[in-house]
Design a protein around this motif. Structure first.
Motif, PDB file in Angstrom:
ATOM      1  N   ASP A  21       0.671  -1.047  -0.051  1.00  0.00           N
ATOM      2  CA  ASP A  21      -0.045  -0.049  -0.088  1.00  0.00           C
ATOM      3  C   ASP A  21       0.685   1.345   0.022  1.00  0.00           C
ATOM      4  N   ASP A  25       0.604   3.714  -3.085  1.00  0.00           N
ATOM      5  CA  ASP A  25       0.012   5.480  -2.846  1.00  0.00           C
ATOM      6  C   ASP A  25       1.173   6.207  -3.295  1.00  0.00           C
ATOM      7  N   ARG A  29       0.895   8.920  -5.981  1.00  0.00           N
ATOM      8  CA  ARG A  29       0.938  10.403  -5.940  1.00  0.00           C
ATOM      9  C   ARG A  29       1.780  11.134  -6.869  1.00  0.00           C
ATOM     10  N   GLU A 149      -5.149   3.711   6.214  1.00  0.00           N
ATOM     11  CA  GLU A 149      -5.344   4.271   4.986  1.00  0.00           C
ATOM     12  C   GLU A 149      -5.258   5.624   5.103  1.00  0.00           C
ATOM     13  N   ARG A 152      -1.884   7.097   5.553  1.00  0.00           N
ATOM     14  CA  ARG A 152      -1.095   7.143   4.227  1.00  0.00           C
ATOM     15  C   ARG A 152      -1.584   8.133   3.315  1.00  0.00           C
ATOM     16  N   GLY A 153      -3.133   8.468   3.483  1.00  0.00           N
ATOM     17  CA  GLY A 153      -3.352   9.577   2.531  1.00  0.00           C
ATOM     18  C   GLY A 153      -3.008  11.034   3.026  1.00  0.00           C
ATOM     19  N   THR A 156       0.695  11.276   2.046  1.00  0.00           N
ATOM     20  CA  THR A 156       0.831  11.605   0.400  1.00  0.00           C
ATOM     21  C   THR A 156       0.117  12.857   0.023  1.00  0.00           C
TER      22      THR A 156
END
Length: 212
Positions: A21, A25, A29, A149, A152-153, A156
């Protein structure tokens, strides 16, 4: 090894098989930021784990119409059992270690070394999230990092075209030997994808197919 010839398309199709992941990701990006040449149409694939990479790679290489299929993964820590197993499988696929190494873009000890380099020159010594949480929080404001998630979002989103330039500068001092900590050959991948000269695709193809 038989391959289907690439069909006519908009941009040279490049597949990057991402270990998991974080890698997926991150590549997604960079693709979104359009920091690479418009010559390329980059498709990231999430392998879910390093042990799945070889099978997904072989499927993409033999069955899809990509002009180059590459890998982005961690080495983890010594003795690098999973990473070396991956290199071994690719060596069997292509016939030489040189060919196997040519398609792998790695980071030792972990991909977070590359991600954090967008913000500061860092030198991680461990791939353990618990060990790296303090520096992750300091540079990204994400607390108690567990690679969810949402976390990580949040990270990024902080990666920009501007700090992409800082990333490249911060990675310059790192070794490119995969058994050294920290190390990465990620700058080579960026150089290829930034270049309008597609000669590297032809060179890679000739190397990989020389043992077919």
């Amino acid at each position: 090894m038989g391959r289907r010839l690439p069909t006519k398309q908009s941009g040279h199709k490049i597949c990057i098989v991402c270990e998991g992941d974080e890698e997926y990701d991150y590549v997604s990006r960079l693709k979104e930021l359009q920091v690479w040449s418009r010559q390329y149409s980059v498709k990231p694939k999430n392998a879910g784990s390093i042990d799945n990479i070889a099978a997904i790679y072989q499927d993409a290489y033999t069955n899809d119409n990509y002009e180059a299929v590459l890998i982005f993964c961690d080495t983890e820590l010594a003795p690098y059992e999973q990473y070396n197993r991956l290199k071994g499988k690719l060596t069997e696929l292509f016939g030489t270690v040189e060919a196997a190494v040519a398609v792998i873009f790695f980071c030792n000890p972990c991909t977070m070394q590359i991600i954090l380099s967008h913000f500061e020159k860092v030198r991680l010594k461990s791939n353990q999230k618990s060990t790296n949480r303090q520096i992750i929080e300091r540079l990204t404001s994400v607390k108690d990092y567990r690679a969810t998630e949402q976390q990580r979002g949040a990270i990024t989103k902080k990666i920009t075209a501007e700090n992409y330039l800082l990333l490249k500068d911060n990675l310059k001092g790192l070794s490119s030997e995969d058994n050294e900590i920290p190390s990465t050959n990620f700058l080579k991948l960026l150089s290829c994808l930034e270049s309008n000269d597609i000669g590297w695709i032809k060179e890679l193809s000739e190397l990989l197919e020389s043992e077919d």
